[in-house]
Design an enzyme around this catalytic site. Structure first.
Site, PDB file in Angstrom:
ATOM      1  N   GLY A  14       0.842  -1.185   0.000  1.00 56.87           N
ATOM      2  CA  GLY A  14       0.000   0.000   0.000  1.00 56.87           C
ATOM      3  C   GLY A  14       0.877   1.234   0.000  1.00 56.87           C
ATOM      4  N   GLN A  66       3.223   9.868   1.133  1.00 59.41           N
ATOM      5  CA  GLN A  66       4.488   9.148   1.176  1.00 59.41           C
ATOM      6  C   GLN A  66       5.371   9.469  -0.034  1.00 59.41           C
ATOM      7  OE1 GLN A  66       2.531   5.173   2.252  1.00 59.41           O
ATOM      8  NE2 GLN A  66       4.570   5.049   3.178  1.00 59.41           N
ATOM      9  N   CYS A 118       6.610  -0.268   7.203  1.00 61.83           N
ATOM     10  CA  CYS A 118       6.151   0.879   6.425  1.00 61.83           C
ATOM     11  C   CYS A 118       7.261   1.312   5.482  1.00 61.83           C
ATOM     12  CB  CYS A 118       5.791   2.018   7.371  1.00 61.83           C
ATOM     13  SG  CYS A 118       5.227   3.521   6.550  1.00 61.83           S
ATOM     14  N   LEU A 119       6.888   1.647   4.260  1.00 61.81           N
ATOM     15  CA  LEU A 119       7.876   2.107   3.285  1.00 61.81           C
ATOM     16  C   LEU A 119       8.551   3.404   3.726  1.00 61.81           C
ATOM     17  CD1 LEU A 119       5.914   1.336  -0.011  1.00 61.81           C
ATOM     18  CD2 LEU A 119       7.762  -0.003   1.035  1.00 61.81           C
ATOM     19  N   HIS A 169      -3.776   1.163   8.025  1.00 62.23           N
ATOM     20  CA  HIS A 169      -2.443   1.764   7.926  1.00 62.23           C
ATOM     21  C   HIS A 169      -2.451   2.954   6.967  1.00 62.23           C
ATOM     22  CE1 HIS A 169       2.101   1.215   7.756  1.00 62.23           C
ATOM     23  NE2 HIS A 169       1.901   1.960   6.686  1.00 62.23           N
ATOM     24  N   GLU A 170      -3.024   2.758   5.768  1.00 62.21           N
ATOM     25  CA  GLU A 170      -3.018   3.826   4.755  1.00 62.21           C
ATOM     26  C   GLU A 170      -3.910   4.997   5.167  1.00 62.21           C
ATOM     27  OE1 GLU A 170      -0.605   3.638   2.785  1.00 62.21           O
ATOM     28  OE2 GLU A 170      -0.236   1.510   3.096  1.00 62.21           O
ATOM     29  N   HIS A 212      -1.961   7.185   7.464  1.00 63.11           N
ATOM     30  CA  HIS A 212      -1.024   8.086   6.777  1.00 63.11           C
ATOM     31  C   HIS A 212      -1.702   9.383   6.359  1.00 63.11           C
ATOM     32  CE1 HIS A 212       2.825   6.159   6.393  1.00 63.11           C
ATOM     33  NE2 HIS A 212       2.309   5.041   5.899  1.00 63.11           N
TER      34      HIS A 212
END
Length: 193
Positions: A72, A77, A120-121, A162-163, A166
């Site tokens: 995702g 991000q 997480c990226l 999670h997304e 963000h």
């Protein structure tokens, strides 16, 4: 969410960004912002213009997510403070979900609380046992402004929560508590120092 979070026997099939439901449009890989960048801690603005620029942004988000081997990716991000995320991950029954949500609202996060490793990226190399609900529902619109509702269980529910976090200016370590949170903060400070 990062590739390291995909455990529990979920085999990630090899795929190219053009294999998604988005079609064969391509896109440009963009740099992923990491913790410390203010855009990650700022609540994103709603999308008001549904045009080719939005379509290109979503394409860029998909190819960036795939290049980073993520499940995702939220727009902030990659430095774009707009309420959009893309995803490609499996639910707890192994069904693959691929798509995007514009102006998402997490309307339900319920069911059993599951504590599993999450990454997480935007925090590369970091993984912590993170509590998330086993079921989640997100409502929003697609890139044309058409209403959509996305419902997920297991890992996909984790991804949706999670997304959405963000886009509210949060990262997954914000839901940690106690010793787990202290450990995460120590590791982040050590990496910065």
């Amino acid at each position: 969410m990062g590739k390291a979070a995909r455990e529990a026997g979920e085999a990630r099939e090899a795929r190219h960004p053009r294999d998604t439901k988005r079609g064969n449009r391509g896109g440009t890989v963009r740099p992923i912002r990491t913790l410390g960048d203010p855009v990650l801690r700022t609540e994103c603005d709603p999308v008001r213009t549904f045009d080719e620029a939005l379509e290109r942004l979503i394409d860029d988000m998909f190819v960036t997510m795939y290049e980073a081997e993520g499940a995702g990716l939220a727009a902030n991000q990659i430095g774009v403070s707009q309420q959009i995320f893309v995803y490609d991950c499996n639910d707890d029954e192994g069904r693959r979900h691929v798509g995007h949500v514009v102006n998402p609202v997490l309307v339900a996060a319920d069911g059993e609380m599951l504590i599993e490793a999450e990454g997480c990226l935007s925090l590369p190399g970091k993984r912590y046992d993170t509590p998330r609900h086993a079921h989640a529902v997100v409502e929003g619109v697609d890139l044309k402004g058409k209403p959509i509702r996305v419902e997920g269980t297991g890992y996909f529910a984790r991804c949706l929560q999670h997304e959405c976090g963000h886009l509210a200016g949060k990262v997954y370590i914000d839901v940690l508590s106690g010793e787990q949170r202290r450990e995460a903060m120590r590791a982040i400070r050590a990496a910065d120092g």
